[in-house]
Design a protein around this motif. Structure first.
Motif, PDB file in Angstrom:
ATOM      1  N   LEU A 164       0.658  -1.289  -0.049  1.00 24.33           N
ATOM      2  CA  LEU A 164       0.194   0.187  -0.307  1.00 24.33           C
ATOM      3  C   LEU A 164       0.796   1.785  -0.295  1.00 24.33           C
ATOM      4  N   THR A 165       2.171   1.103  -0.378  1.00 24.01           N
ATOM      5  CA  THR A 165       3.171   2.067  -1.002  1.00 24.01           C
ATOM      6  C   THR A 165       3.101   2.637  -2.387  1.00 24.01           C
ATOM      7  N   ALA A 166       2.612   1.823  -2.795  1.00 27.13           N
ATOM      8  CA  ALA A 166       2.697   1.973  -4.493  1.00 27.13           C
ATOM      9  C   ALA A 166       1.135   2.398  -4.970  1.00 27.13           C
ATOM     10  N   GLY A 167       0.913   2.539  -5.824  1.00 23.15           N
ATOM     11  CA  GLY A 167      -0.170   2.004  -7.025  1.00 23.15           C
ATOM     12  C   GLY A 167      -0.934   3.731  -6.401  1.00 23.15           C
ATOM     13  N   GLU A 168      -2.354   4.010  -7.299  1.00 18.91           N
ATOM     14  CA  GLU A 168      -2.491   5.054  -7.123  1.00 18.91           C
ATOM     15  C   GLU A 168      -3.918   5.664  -5.789  1.00 18.91           C
ATOM     16  N   PRO A 169      -3.896   5.990  -5.222  1.00 21.78           N
ATOM     17  CA  PRO A 169      -4.846   5.695  -4.067  1.00 21.78           C
ATOM     18  C   PRO A 169      -5.839   5.209  -4.050  1.00 21.78           C
ATOM     19  N   ARG A 237      -0.021   7.219  -0.557  1.00 20.01           N
ATOM     20  CA  ARG A 237       0.142   6.497  -1.478  1.00 20.01           C
ATOM     21  C   ARG A 237       0.308   7.760  -3.038  1.00 20.01           C
ATOM     22  N   THR A 238       0.654   8.027  -4.041  1.00 24.47           N
ATOM     23  CA  THR A 238       0.591   8.801  -5.324  1.00 24.47           C
ATOM     24  C   THR A 238       0.694   8.480  -6.383  1.00 24.47           C
ATOM     25  N   GLY A 239       0.747   7.170  -6.842  1.00 15.81           N
ATOM     26  CA  GLY A 239       1.024   6.697  -8.229  1.00 15.81           C
ATOM     27  C   GLY A 239       2.572   6.956  -8.754  1.00 15.81           C
ATOM     28  N   ALA A 240       2.248   7.894  -9.943  1.00 13.42           N
ATOM     29  CA  ALA A 240       3.208   7.989 -10.181  1.00 13.42           C
ATOM     30  C   ALA A 240       3.784   8.893 -10.499  1.00 13.42           C
ATOM     31  N   MET A 241       3.380   9.712 -10.201  1.00 14.17           N
ATOM     32  CA  MET A 241       3.919  11.051  -8.978  1.00 14.17           C
ATOM     33  C   MET A 241       4.353  12.143  -7.768  1.00 14.17           C
ATOM     34  N   VAL A 242       5.011  11.788  -7.308  1.00 14.65           N
ATOM     35  CA  VAL A 242       5.335  12.332  -5.348  1.00 14.65           C
ATOM     36  C   VAL A 242       5.651  14.091  -5.547  1.00 14.65           C
ATOM     37  N   PRO A 243       4.030  14.494  -4.989  1.00 18.15           N
ATOM     38  CA  PRO A 243       3.646  15.819  -4.852  1.00 18.15           C
ATOM     39  C   PRO A 243       4.977  16.637  -4.651  1.00 18.15           C
ATOM     40  N   ASP A 290       8.614  24.883  -1.974  1.00 16.15           N
ATOM     41  CA  ASP A 290       7.322  24.595  -0.858  1.00 16.15           C
ATOM     42  C   ASP A 290       6.120  25.399  -1.756  1.00 16.15           C
ATOM     43  N   GLN A 291       6.508  26.067  -2.623  1.00 18.76           N
ATOM     44  CA  GLN A 291       5.450  26.602  -3.482  1.00 18.76           C
ATOM     45  C   GLN A 291       5.221  25.454  -4.388  1.00 18.76           C
ATOM     46  N   ARG A 292       6.301  24.781  -4.807  1.00 14.39           N
ATOM     47  CA  ARG A 292       6.127  23.743  -5.689  1.00 14.39           C
ATOM     48  C   ARG A 292       5.553  22.478  -5.610  1.00 14.39           C
ATOM     49  N   VAL A 293       5.653  22.174  -4.264  1.00 12.88           N
ATOM     50  CA  VAL A 293       4.675  21.352  -3.571  1.00 12.88           C
ATOM     51  C   VAL A 293       3.115  21.689  -3.621  1.00 12.88           C
ATOM     52  N   ARG A 294       2.875  22.689  -3.328  1.00 12.70           N
ATOM     53  CA  ARG A 294       1.714  23.209  -2.733  1.00 12.70           C
ATOM     54  C   ARG A 294       0.902  23.115  -4.269  1.00 12.70           C
ATOM     55  N   ASN A 295       1.340  23.691  -5.376  1.00 17.27           N
ATOM     56  CA  ASN A 295       1.055  23.785  -6.817  1.00 17.27           C
ATOM     57  C   ASN A 295       1.657  22.350  -7.329  1.00 17.27           C
ATOM     58  N   ALA A 296       1.818  20.893  -6.822  1.00 18.49           N
ATOM     59  CA  ALA A 296       2.270  19.927  -7.437  1.00 18.49           C
ATOM     60  C   ALA A 296       1.820  19.660  -8.418  1.00 18.49           C
ATOM     61  N   ASP A 297       0.043  19.456  -8.769  1.00 22.34           N
ATOM     62  CA  ASP A 297      -0.182  19.038  -9.240  1.00 22.34           C
ATOM     63  C   ASP A 297      -0.200  19.994 -10.693  1.00 22.34           C
TER      64      ASP A 297
END
Length: 412
Positions: A164-169, A237-243, A290-297
């Motif tokens: 449950l660490t890999a894959g989409e939420p 779990r964040t899938g392919a990306m790591v926000p 920190d700005q990029r983390v808040r706007n990761a998507d």
């Protein structure tokens, strides 16, 4: 004298399947003499019966000839001497005692309690050879575990939390394709074994090294602060990306995928320049981490749109020109053919003891390079009991009559 680090050391190998044999494979690749003890009544190590098999006619799903050997054994049996010994037979006790009396290391991966019933547990072996390091690799530790106590890789993965660490939420659990539960514990077992061996060299006293598959894998899961992520509202779990490291993750290209790792300001700004948006390096959404983390998507969507329209080669060229860490996502067949890992012998060809190199197959080498020593494999995997005479006659001093009598009684 061999130039390998463990030359002159002797290992009694009581392991089967994967976790234990991988540990003793590493010891063999470092130069130890590994005596693989196999039960003649059951056909030896269970991996001898793992399809596919390799033989004179190539690969097959079932044995086609007497020389066919499982690819699993061809990989895990290298540099080992195979002897047969039925440890369930009381007449084997004298032979076992002779094997361990002058050995440095014993490695076993029986279920807890089995070695005691066989009379070969740590206490019994310590009485025969107080200097010996006795290493146990089990699913849950030598005290035993829940339920049946049987440890298969998928069971360990499930209990460790790693699924449950890999894959989409919103996905179900994801089983790792590589048997990480089976393969991680042997690494810790070798670290523990060699540490105990150094201590025995100084003190003259061996000890029991106890490694569990569950503990090894769960300790790695605990390296990531998943509790802290949850406490501050981050997805586990964040899938392919790591926000939390944006921009960071796996991105599609026009002809495949690439991995991008740009968590620092310098790398992230390089990504924005590479995709033709240098103006965004000063944008308040993306300027700092920190700005990029808040706007990761948002930043990930920008990069994904750009990579999707370009080939992997083109995208990598532009990222590399800006000093950004990025790489093609390769399938295993391509990865094991990398000229770099082949040149360093971290991946090596599969060698059949009768038919030589198995065309198109690769297996693990010893991924350690020494400046004043050598690591690697000089001998292919043995046939079951191939070294009975060499070990029992030449090493233990048994006569031809002794060996014939043991064989006739099905002890060996």
């Amino acid at each position: 004298m061999s130039d390998q680090p463990l030359a002159g050391r002797t290992v009694v190998d009581l392991t089967t399947a994967l976790a234990g044999p991988y540990a003793t494979l590493l010891l063999a690749g470092l130069g130890a003499t590994v005596i693989k003890v196999e039960n003649p009544a059951t056909g030896g190590d269970s991996s001898r019966n793992n399809a596919p098999y390799a033989g004179g006619d190539g690969l097959s799903l079932s044995r086609q000839g007497p020389d066919d050997m499982s690819v699993s054994m061809l990989a895990r049996g290298r540099n080992k001497l195979s002897v047969t010994l039925n440890l369930k037979d009381e007449r084997s006790h004298r032979v076992f005692a002779d094997l361990v009396r002058d050995a440095d290391i014993l490695v076993e991966n029986y279920s807890p309690g089995v070695t005691g019933r066989l009379g070969i547990d740590y206490a019994a072996v310590h009485a025969l050879n107080p200097r010996l390091v006795y290493t146990s690799i089990t699913g849950f530790g030598s005290q035993g575990g829940p339920g049946s106590g049987k440890a298969m890789d998928s069971i360990i993965q499930a209990l460790s939390g790693v699924m449950l660490t890999a894959g989409e939420p919103d996905e179900g659990p994801v089983r790792f394709g590589l048997p990480v539960g089976d393969m991680l514990a042997p690494l810790f077992a070798v670290v523990g074994t060699l540490s105990a061996l150094m201590q025995a060299d100084q003190s003259g006293e061996g000890q029991h090294v106890d490694v569990s598959m569950l503990g090894a894998l769960t300790s790695l899961v605990a390296c990531e602060p998943f509790d802290a992520f949850a406490a501050v509202g981050m997805e586990q779990r964040t899938g392919a990306m790591v926000p939390r490291l944006a921009p960071f993750g796996i991105l599609p290209t026009a002809d495949g995928h690439l991995a991008l790792s740009a968590p620092t300001d310098a790398f992230a700004h390089g990504v924005l320049r590479a995709i033709g948006r240098p103006d965004l390096t000063e944008d308040t959404r993306f300027h700092t981490r920190d700005q990029r983390v808040r706007n990761a998507d948002e930043i990930h969507a920008l990069i994904r749109e750009w990579t999707s329209a370009r080939t992997t080669e083109e995208a990598l060229r532009l990222f590399t020109a800006e000093g950004v860490p990025a790489a093609e996502v390769r399938d295993p067949r391509d990865a094991v053919r990398d000229p770099l890992v082949r040149a360093r012998e971290e991946v090596v060809p599969v060698i059949h003891p009768v038919h030589g190199t198995v065309e198109g197959l690769a297996t693990t080498g010893i991924p350690i390079r020494f400046s004043a020593a050598r690591a690697g494999f000089d001998r292919p995997a043995p046939a079951l009991g191939e070294h009975n005479d060499e070990v029992y006659r030449n090493k233990l001093g048994y006569s031809a009559d002794d060996i014939a009598e043991l064989a006739a009684a099905s002890v060996i």
